[in-house]
Design a protein around this motif. Structure first.
Motif, PDB file in Angstrom:
ATOM      1  N   THR A 107       5.568 -12.064  -7.027  1.00 57.33           N
ATOM      2  CA  THR A 107       5.012 -10.787  -7.461  1.00 57.33           C
ATOM      3  C   THR A 107       5.953  -9.654  -7.061  1.00 57.33           C
ATOM      4  N   GLU A 108       6.185  -8.727  -7.981  1.00 54.20           N
ATOM      5  CA  GLU A 108       7.150  -7.657  -7.744  1.00 54.20           C
ATOM      6  C   GLU A 108       6.508  -6.300  -8.003  1.00 54.20           C
ATOM      7  N   GLU A 109       6.766  -5.343  -7.118  1.00 53.43           N
ATOM      8  CA  GLU A 109       6.289  -3.970  -7.279  1.00 53.43           C
ATOM      9  C   GLU A 109       7.431  -3.015  -6.976  1.00 53.43           C
ATOM     10  N   ARG A 110       7.417  -1.853  -7.673  1.00 48.35           N
ATOM     11  CA  ARG A 110       8.487  -0.877  -7.537  1.00 48.35           C
ATOM     12  C   ARG A 110       7.912   0.474  -7.117  1.00 48.35           C
ATOM     13  N   PHE A 111       8.660   1.163  -6.250  1.00 52.89           N
ATOM     14  CA  PHE A 111       8.275   2.482  -5.772  1.00 52.89           C
ATOM     15  C   PHE A 111       9.522   3.366  -5.813  1.00 52.89           C
ATOM     16  N   HIS A 112       9.371   4.518  -6.453  1.00 49.10           N
ATOM     17  CA  HIS A 112      10.537   5.377  -6.701  1.00 49.10           C
ATOM     18  C   HIS A 112      10.754   6.401  -5.608  1.00 49.10           C
ATOM     19  N   GLY A 113       9.788   6.608  -4.715  1.00 42.40           N
ATOM     20  CA  GLY A 113      10.005   7.477  -3.570  1.00 42.40           C
ATOM     21  C   GLY A 113      10.028   8.952  -3.885  1.00 42.40           C
ATOM     22  N   ARG A 114       9.566   9.343  -5.056  1.00 39.46           N
ATOM     23  CA  ARG A 114       9.548  10.752  -5.413  1.00 39.46           C
ATOM     24  C   ARG A 114       8.135  11.289  -5.301  1.00 39.46           C
ATOM     25  N   GLY A 115       7.979  12.445  -4.688  1.00 37.46           N
ATOM     26  CA  GLY A 115       6.673  13.054  -4.534  1.00 37.46           C
ATOM     27  C   GLY A 115       6.097  13.482  -5.864  1.00 37.46           C
ATOM     28  N   GLY A 116       4.778  13.370  -5.986  1.00 33.91           N
ATOM     29  CA  GLY A 116       4.141  13.773  -7.230  1.00 33.91           C
ATOM     30  C   GLY A 116       4.104  15.275  -7.404  1.00 33.91           C
ATOM     31  N   LYS A 117       4.147  16.012  -6.324  1.00 37.45           N
ATOM     32  CA  LYS A 117       4.176  17.464  -6.401  1.00 37.45           C
ATOM     33  C   LYS A 117       4.920  17.999  -5.189  1.00 37.45           C
ATOM     34  N   ALA A 118       5.236  19.283  -5.217  1.00 42.78           N
ATOM     35  CA  ALA A 118       5.987  19.877  -4.119  1.00 42.78           C
ATOM     36  C   ALA A 118       5.222  19.739  -2.819  1.00 42.78           C
ATOM     37  N   GLY A 119       5.917  19.298  -1.786  1.00 41.49           N
ATOM     38  CA  GLY A 119       5.281  19.173  -0.476  1.00 41.49           C
ATOM     39  C   GLY A 119       4.810  17.779  -0.154  1.00 41.49           C
ATOM     40  N   ASP A 120       4.905  16.842  -1.105  1.00 46.29           N
ATOM     41  CA  ASP A 120       4.479  15.465  -0.853  1.00 46.29           C
ATOM     42  C   ASP A 120       5.671  14.585  -0.511  1.00 46.29           C
ATOM     43  N   MET A 121       5.462  13.662   0.413  1.00 46.48           N
ATOM     44  CA  MET A 121       6.450  12.619   0.708  1.00 46.48           C
ATOM     45  C   MET A 121       5.778  11.273   0.512  1.00 46.48           C
ATOM     46  N   GLU A 122       6.475  10.379  -0.140  1.00 45.07           N
ATOM     47  CA  GLU A 122       5.890   9.073  -0.429  1.00 45.07           C
ATOM     48  C   GLU A 122       6.092   8.115   0.735  1.00 45.07           C
ATOM     49  N   TRP A 123       5.057   7.378   1.069  1.00 42.73           N
ATOM     50  CA  TRP A 123       5.176   6.291   2.037  1.00 42.73           C
ATOM     51  C   TRP A 123       4.746   5.003   1.351  1.00 42.73           C
ATOM     52  N   THR A 124       5.370   3.910   1.736  1.00 39.63           N
ATOM     53  CA  THR A 124       5.066   2.594   1.172  1.00 39.63           C
ATOM     54  C   THR A 124       5.016   1.580   2.303  1.00 39.63           C
ATOM     55  N   ALA A 125       3.988   0.772   2.328  1.00 42.31           N
ATOM     56  CA  ALA A 125       3.843  -0.302   3.313  1.00 42.31           C
ATOM     57  C   ALA A 125       3.812  -1.639   2.586  1.00 42.31           C
ATOM     58  N   PHE A 126       4.436  -2.645   3.170  1.00 45.32           N
ATOM     59  CA  PHE A 126       4.398  -3.982   2.578  1.00 45.32           C
ATOM     60  C   PHE A 126       4.355  -5.024   3.691  1.00 45.32           C
ATOM     61  N   ALA A 138       0.879  -1.175   0.000  1.00 51.28           N
ATOM     62  CA  ALA A 138       0.000   0.000   0.000  1.00 51.28           C
ATOM     63  C   ALA A 138       0.907   1.212   0.000  1.00 51.28           C
ATOM     64  N   SER A 139       0.533   2.237  -0.720  1.00 46.52           N
ATOM     65  CA  SER A 139       1.378   3.417  -0.788  1.00 46.52           C
ATOM     66  C   SER A 139       0.519   4.659  -0.912  1.00 46.52           C
ATOM     67  N   GLY A 140       1.136   5.789  -0.632  1.00 43.01           N
ATOM     68  CA  GLY A 140       0.438   7.055  -0.719  1.00 43.01           C
ATOM     69  C   GLY A 140       1.406   8.194  -0.485  1.00 43.01           C
ATOM     70  N   ARG A 141       0.863   9.383  -0.315  1.00 41.12           N
ATOM     71  CA  ARG A 141       1.695  10.557  -0.119  1.00 41.12           C
ATOM     72  C   ARG A 141       1.230  11.319   1.112  1.00 41.12           C
ATOM     73  N   ILE A 142       2.196  11.886   1.834  1.00 43.32           N
ATOM     74  CA  ILE A 142       1.912  12.668   3.028  1.00 43.32           C
ATOM     75  C   ILE A 142       1.980  14.145   2.651  1.00 43.32           C
ATOM     76  N   PRO A 143       0.873  14.862   2.736  1.00 47.16           N
ATOM     77  CA  PRO A 143       0.883  16.282   2.346  1.00 47.16           C
ATOM     78  C   PRO A 143       1.519  17.160   3.416  1.00 47.16           C
ATOM     79  N   VAL A 144       2.848  17.160   3.457  1.00 52.42           N
ATOM     80  CA  VAL A 144       3.594  17.926   4.446  1.00 52.42           C
ATOM     81  C   VAL A 144       4.556  18.867   3.723  1.00 52.42           C
TER      82      VAL A 144
END
Length: 441
Positions: free
Chosen positions: A202-221, A51-57
């Motif tokens: 099964t393989e998944e990739r996450f690049h850790g780059r925010g989609g816009k300024a102020g976002d931080m990516e989080w990933t849970a597995f 599961a992944s998403g972005r933290i609006p900080v």
């Protein structure tokens, strides 16, 4: 005939056998590929591993505090771009870190994967509890988690990958975590993708780059997944990981480590009672209101919902390695742990023997009037009620060899749930109590 204009269609030439076979084979291969892709999608949907998403900080509001080996406290402000300006605090942070085990890192350059030692203080103004990350993890990775079970996050470690560095899969952590969360801090880098692999490949990739300024990516597995960091091509990747644990306020259906524990004073009150009750099956009345229909659910299903003193007592008995059970009770009768209170089924003719151990409390269905059935008033109604109760599978407390521990001098609250039944031509309700029954060996 000269007034008519006729066009003759061009004849369709038959496709050569080889070409026809090639087109059919191509269509077949396309259909197989289509079905395989659908199958992989359905399998991934059935059991998500990440599961992944972005933290609006705002990165400018994020600060990392740490203490170096020399005992000096430093603060690192974000965002950071080491290609433009290397903050001195980041240099100190890197020098305070230690490399992971070198096994499996030979494919990378001399830059190893680093982690900040757990014995040195570290804290950040980012607190994932302020964001609904654990709710997202629960909804995505643990959708069937029983009621009364909760996820908690504990900071694991801070890791750093400099340009040229990466990390091959390491052994799974030897703890009770059920998942891991990675939060990528706002330090500019390129490459260094997080690769998560499940046990089935099964393989998944996450690049850790925010989609816009102020976002931080989080990933849970999931905890049974392997993860690795591909080589960082430029900059520096800094990540804080959190271990996700499973806790509960109720029964230990999945995890035996509850979120609450009784106080020492409460345990001191329980201990002598258990010592004096050895070899007996004792019971306590529950006191909270749970608002359920005993005709539809088992009393044992309320364990994850226990609250107040009921929950404290339940956990106290569990700490003594006992196995408390919840059972429905009324009028000196007790239903089995796997029985509901079904009073609406047809009854055979017959008269029960014996006398009730306690009066039955009845709630009139058409008015708030309450009345108590006893031997002194309406003996026929009492016998009918006893017959219904016994036909539904209940036995007397004496037959079940259960001793109810209660204080008649105190007017404490007792749980009262209600079960409908037909009395004459009226629909009435029998008041049902809940007993916490436990055998003390």
């Amino acid at each position: 005939m000269s007034d008519f204009e006729v066009e003759t269609p061009t004849k369709m030439h038959a496709t050569p056998p080889k070409m026809r076979r090639r087109r059919v084979s191509s269509d077949y291969d396309s259909e197989v590929a289509y079905r395989n892709r659908v199958a992989r999608l359905i399998a991934a949907k059935a059991r998500p591993i990440t599961a992944s998403g972005r933290i609006p900080v705002d990165p400018a509001s994020l600060t990392l505090f740490f203490r170096s080996k020399s005992g000096i406290t430093h603060s690192l402000d974000f965002p950071v771009d080491i290609d433009e300006d290397m903050p001195p605090a980041l240099d100190v942070l890197i020098s305070s870190c230690r490399p992971h085990s070198p096994s499996g890192l030979e494919d990378f350059s001399e830059h190893e994967s680093l982690f900040y030692p757990s014995n040195l203080p570290l804290t950040a103004t980012l607190e994932i509890a302020n964001h609904p990350i654990l709710d997202a993890v629960r909804n995505t990775l643990f959708p069937t988690l029983p009621i009364g079970h909760y996820l908690t996050a504990m900071r694991d470690k801070l890791e750093i990958w400099l340009a040229g560095g990466g990390m091959k899969p390491l052994p799974h952590p030897n703890d009770s975590r059920v998942a891991t969360i990675f939060v990528t801090l706002p330090v500019r880098f390129r490459g260094g993708a997080l690769v998560v692999r499940s046990m089935d490949g099964t393989e998944e990739r996450f690049h850790g780059r925010g989609g816009k300024a102020g976002d931080m990516e989080w990933t849970a597995f999931m905890a049974d997944c392997d993860h690795e960091i591909q080589p960082v091509l430029k900059g520096c990747r800094v990540t804080i990981s959190y271990a996700v644990h499973l806790r509960t306020f109720g029964t230990a259906q999945i995890n035996p480590d509850p979120l609450i524990s009784p106080s020492d004073q409460f345990l001191d009150m329980v201990s002598p009672i258990l010592n004096m009750s050895r070899g007996r099956r004792i019971a306590f009345y529950l006191s909270a209101d749970y608002g359920v229909n005993p005709a539809e659910v088992l009393a044992e299903s309320l364990v994850p919902h226990l609250k107040g003193g009921d929950s404290v007592l339940y956990h106290a008995l569990k700490l003594y390695k006992l196995a408390p059970e919840l059972r429905w009770s009324a009028g000196g009768y007790l239903w089995g742990v796997d029985q509901v209170v079904d009073l609406m089924s047809d009854l055979d003719d017959g008269t029960a023997s014996g006398t009730p151990r306690a009066p039955f409390a009845i709630v009139n269905g058409s008015s708030p009037l309450r009345r108590t059935m006893s031997n002194a008033s309406d003996d026929t109604a009492v016998e009918d009620m006893r017959t219904k109760v016994e036909k539904s599978g209940a036995v007397t407390l004496a037959e079940a060899e259960v001793i109810v521990l209660s204080d008649t001098t105190l007017a404490g609250a007792i749980t009262k749930e209600r079960v409908p039944f037909v009395q004459g031509n009226e629909l009435e309700k029998l008041v049902i109590n809940i007993l916490m029954v436990v055998y003390v060996p």
